[in-house]
Design a protein around this motif. Sequence first.
Motif, PDB file in Angstrom:
ATOM      1  N   UNK A   1       0.847  -1.193   0.000  1.00 25.48           N
ATOM      2  CA  UNK A   1       0.000   0.000   0.000  1.00 25.48           C
ATOM      3  C   UNK A   1       0.874   1.231   0.000  1.00 25.48           C
ATOM      4  N   UNK A   2       0.653   2.132  -0.927  1.00 23.75           N
ATOM      5  CA  UNK A   2       1.425   3.360  -1.001  1.00 23.75           C
ATOM      6  C   UNK A   2       0.574   4.553  -0.573  1.00 23.75           C
ATOM      7  N   UNK A   3       1.215   5.710  -0.459  1.00 19.15           N
ATOM      8  CA  UNK A   3       0.519   6.941  -0.105  1.00 19.15           C
ATOM      9  C   UNK A   3      -0.588   7.218  -1.106  1.00 19.15           C
ATOM     10  N   UNK A   4      -1.799   7.584  -0.652  1.00 22.46           N
ATOM     11  CA  UNK A   4      -2.884   7.876  -1.599  1.00 22.46           C
ATOM     12  C   UNK A   4      -2.501   8.981  -2.567  1.00 22.46           C
ATOM     13  N   UNK A   5      -2.814   8.775  -3.842  1.00 23.69           N
ATOM     14  CA  UNK A   5      -2.589   9.779  -4.878  1.00 23.69           C
ATOM     15  C   UNK A   5      -3.942  10.338  -5.288  1.00 23.69           C
ATOM     16  N   UNK A   6      -4.174  11.611  -5.001  1.00 22.37           N
ATOM     17  CA  UNK A   6      -5.462  12.228  -5.292  1.00 22.37           C
ATOM     18  C   UNK A   6      -5.491  12.741  -6.725  1.00 22.37           C
ATOM     19  N   UNK A   7      -6.589  12.455  -7.417  1.00 24.10           N
ATOM     20  CA  UNK A   7      -6.800  12.935  -8.780  1.00 24.10           C
ATOM     21  C   UNK A   7      -7.562  14.245  -8.748  1.00 24.10           C
ATOM     22  N   UNK A   8      -7.320  15.079  -9.735  1.00 17.02           N
ATOM     23  CA  UNK A   8      -7.943  16.398  -9.749  1.00 17.02           C
ATOM     24  C   UNK A   8      -9.468  16.289  -9.817  1.00 17.02           C
ATOM     25  N   UNK A   9      -9.979  15.232 -10.447  1.00 17.68           N
ATOM     26  CA  UNK A   9     -11.424  15.080 -10.580  1.00 17.68           C
ATOM     27  C   UNK A   9     -12.118  14.892  -9.232  1.00 17.68           C
ATOM     28  N   UNK A  10     -11.383  14.435  -8.213  1.00 16.56           N
ATOM     29  CA  UNK A  10     -11.983  14.205  -6.905  1.00 16.56           C
ATOM     30  C   UNK A  10     -12.407  15.497  -6.221  1.00 16.56           C
ATOM     31  N   UNK A  11     -11.869  16.630  -6.666  1.00 12.77           N
ATOM     32  CA  UNK A  11     -12.169  17.919  -6.050  1.00 12.77           C
ATOM     33  C   UNK A  11     -13.232  18.690  -6.833  1.00 12.77           C
ATOM     34  N   UNK A  12     -13.804  18.078  -7.873  1.00 10.38           N
ATOM     35  CA  UNK A  12     -14.597  18.842  -8.818  1.00 10.38           C
ATOM     36  C   UNK A  12     -16.068  18.439  -8.790  1.00 10.38           C
ATOM     37  N   UNK A  74       3.546  22.532  -5.234  1.00 11.74           N
ATOM     38  CA  UNK A  74       3.749  21.092  -5.257  1.00 11.74           C
ATOM     39  C   UNK A  74       3.649  20.560  -6.675  1.00 11.74           C
ATOM     40  N   UNK A  75       4.583  19.670  -7.001  1.00 13.66           N
ATOM     41  CA  UNK A  75       4.569  18.977  -8.279  1.00 13.66           C
ATOM     42  C   UNK A  75       3.875  17.630  -8.106  1.00 13.66           C
ATOM     43  N   UNK A  76       3.423  17.024  -9.198  1.00 15.73           N
ATOM     44  CA  UNK A  76       2.831  15.682  -9.096  1.00 15.73           C
ATOM     45  C   UNK A  76       3.774  14.703  -8.415  1.00 15.73           C
ATOM     46  N   UNK A  77       3.220  13.912  -7.511  1.00 23.12           N
ATOM     47  CA  UNK A  77       3.997  12.875  -6.848  1.00 23.12           C
ATOM     48  C   UNK A  77       4.529  13.236  -5.482  1.00 23.12           C
ATOM     49  N   UNK A  78       4.607  14.531  -5.154  1.00 17.43           N
ATOM     50  CA  UNK A  78       5.122  14.914  -3.845  1.00 17.43           C
ATOM     51  C   UNK A  78       4.097  14.612  -2.758  1.00 17.43           C
ATOM     52  N   UNK A  79       4.559  14.037  -1.652  1.00 23.13           N
ATOM     53  CA  UNK A  79       3.694  13.713  -0.526  1.00 23.13           C
ATOM     54  C   UNK A  79       3.674  14.885   0.456  1.00 23.13           C
ATOM     55  N   UNK A  80       2.470  15.231   0.921  1.00 25.41           N
ATOM     56  CA  UNK A  80       2.408  16.353   1.869  1.00 25.41           C
ATOM     57  C   UNK A  80       1.232  16.200   2.815  1.00 25.41           C
ATOM     58  N   UNK A 244      11.434   6.448   2.436  1.00 29.29           N
ATOM     59  CA  UNK A 244      10.775   7.118   3.565  1.00 29.29           C
ATOM     60  C   UNK A 244       9.257   7.089   3.398  1.00 29.29           C
ATOM     61  N   UNK A 245       8.789   7.370   2.188  1.00 33.21           N
ATOM     62  CA  UNK A 245       7.348   7.358   1.937  1.00 33.21           C
ATOM     63  C   UNK A 245       6.755   5.990   2.261  1.00 33.21           C
ATOM     64  N   UNK A 246       7.408   4.936   1.787  1.00 31.96           N
ATOM     65  CA  UNK A 246       6.885   3.593   1.986  1.00 31.96           C
ATOM     66  C   UNK A 246       7.012   3.149   3.438  1.00 31.96           C
ATOM     67  N   UNK A 247       8.118   3.497   4.080  1.00 25.14           N
ATOM     68  CA  UNK A 247       8.326   3.107   5.482  1.00 25.14           C
ATOM     69  C   UNK A 247       7.252   3.710   6.374  1.00 25.14           C
ATOM     70  N   UNK A 248       6.886   4.962   6.108  1.00 27.67           N
ATOM     71  CA  UNK A 248       5.952   5.669   6.984  1.00 27.67           C
ATOM     72  C   UNK A 248       4.501   5.478   6.569  1.00 27.67           C
ATOM     73  N   UNK A 249       4.236   5.509   5.269  1.00 29.15           N
ATOM     74  CA  UNK A 249       2.848   5.569   4.810  1.00 29.15           C
ATOM     75  C   UNK A 249       2.296   4.263   4.273  1.00 29.15           C
ATOM     76  N   UNK A 250       3.080   3.194   4.253  1.00 25.82           N
ATOM     77  CA  UNK A 250       2.562   1.917   3.775  1.00 25.82           C
ATOM     78  C   UNK A 250       2.557   0.898   4.904  1.00 25.82           C
ATOM     79  N   UNK A 251       1.852  -0.184   4.697  1.00 26.25           N
ATOM     80  CA  UNK A 251       1.815  -1.268   5.683  1.00 26.25           C
ATOM     81  C   UNK A 251       2.729  -2.415   5.275  1.00 26.25           C
ATOM     82  N   UNK A 252       3.514  -2.223   4.222  1.00 29.46           N
ATOM     83  CA  UNK A 252       4.432  -3.265   3.770  1.00 29.46           C
ATOM     84  C   UNK A 252       5.508  -3.532   4.818  1.00 29.46           C
ATOM     85  N   UNK A 253       6.003  -4.757   4.854  1.00 30.17           N
ATOM     86  CA  UNK A 253       7.130  -5.068   5.732  1.00 30.17           C
ATOM     87  C   UNK A 253       8.371  -4.356   5.215  1.00 30.17           C
TER      88      UNK A 253
END
Length: 289
Positions: A1-12, A74-80, A244-253
Motif C-alpha cells: 500500500x502506497x501513499x494515496x494519490x489524489x486525482x484532480x477530478x476528486x475535487x470537482x 507542489x509537483x505531481x507525486x510529492x507527498x504532503x 521514507x514514503x513507503x516506510x511511513x505511509x505503507x503497511x508493507x514489511x
Amino acid sequence: MKTPVLNIEEFKTSDLLDKFYVNRFSAHLRANKNLISHPHSHNFYLCVLFTEGSGTHEIDFNSYTISPGKVFFLKPGQTHSWKFDHSPEGFIFFHSREFYEMHYVTHRLQIFPFYYSYQNAPVLDIAPDLEPFSNLFQNLYEEYGNAEPLRELKLLNNINEIYIRLTRNYTSTIDLANYSNPTYLKILGQLEHHIDAYFEQEKLPKFYANLLSITTKHLNRVVNETLNKTTNQLISERVILEAKRLIVHSTDSLAGIAENLGFADYAYFSRYFKSKTGSTPLDFRKKYL
C-alpha cells in the motif's frame, strides 16, 4: 500500500472546468476534509497562498512554517500534509500539466523554478507584497466563478501572471546564471523524469546518460553546474525519498519495501538507508508511529 494519490477530478463538480480548480483555502478544507486529512500526493500541480493562519506544512519529510504571506508549490507525486495551529485562510489552485501547456507552445511549466526541479524549495515568503499577490489570487478565484466568454483563456492569463510574478520574487535573491541555460534545464528535467520512472531498477548514472544520449561525464557536469550535486546523489535522494514514503505511509514489511526498491536483501537496504539518513529503516518507522 502506497501513499494515496489524489486525482484532480476528486475535487470537482460537474459545472467546473476540467483539469483546473481554484477555491478559498478555508472553503477547500471544509469541502474536502475527508480527502486531505491524511498524508497524500497529487497527479497535478498545486499552488497555495496563505493570508491568515499558522501551522506546519510537511512536504516529502521536510517541515515548513505556515504563516501569512507563505506560498507553497507542489509537483505531481510529492507527498504532503497540513497541521494548523490557527485557522488558515487564503487561496488554492491546481491544474494538470495539459491544462496549462496545451495553450503555450513556446514554453512549459519547467520554466518556473519552483516547478522545474525537486531540488528547488517548494515555498516562497511574499509577506511584504502580500496584498498585491492576494489581489491576483482573488481575481483568479472570481474569474473561476464567472461564465463569461473566453473564460478559460482569461484563467490561463491570470495563472501566467501569478507564476511570472512569483518567479521574479522567487529568483530575486539568487544567481540567475543557472536558470538561463535552456539546454541544461531540459536535460535536468528529463533526468528527473527518467529517475522517477526507473530508480527502483536502475541506480547508476550511466543508465540515465544513455537514455539522454549523452556521456556520463557531461551528465555529471549538467547536474553539478545546475544543482551543485552529482548524478549519484540525485538518484540516491530519490531512492531514499521513496523509501521514507513507503516506510511511513505503507503497511508493507521493511523486507518487502527493500525488495520493491530493487535491493537484493534487507540487510543491504538497511545499511544503505542508514548511510544516507543516519537512521535504520526500523528506527525511522518507529519515529513516525
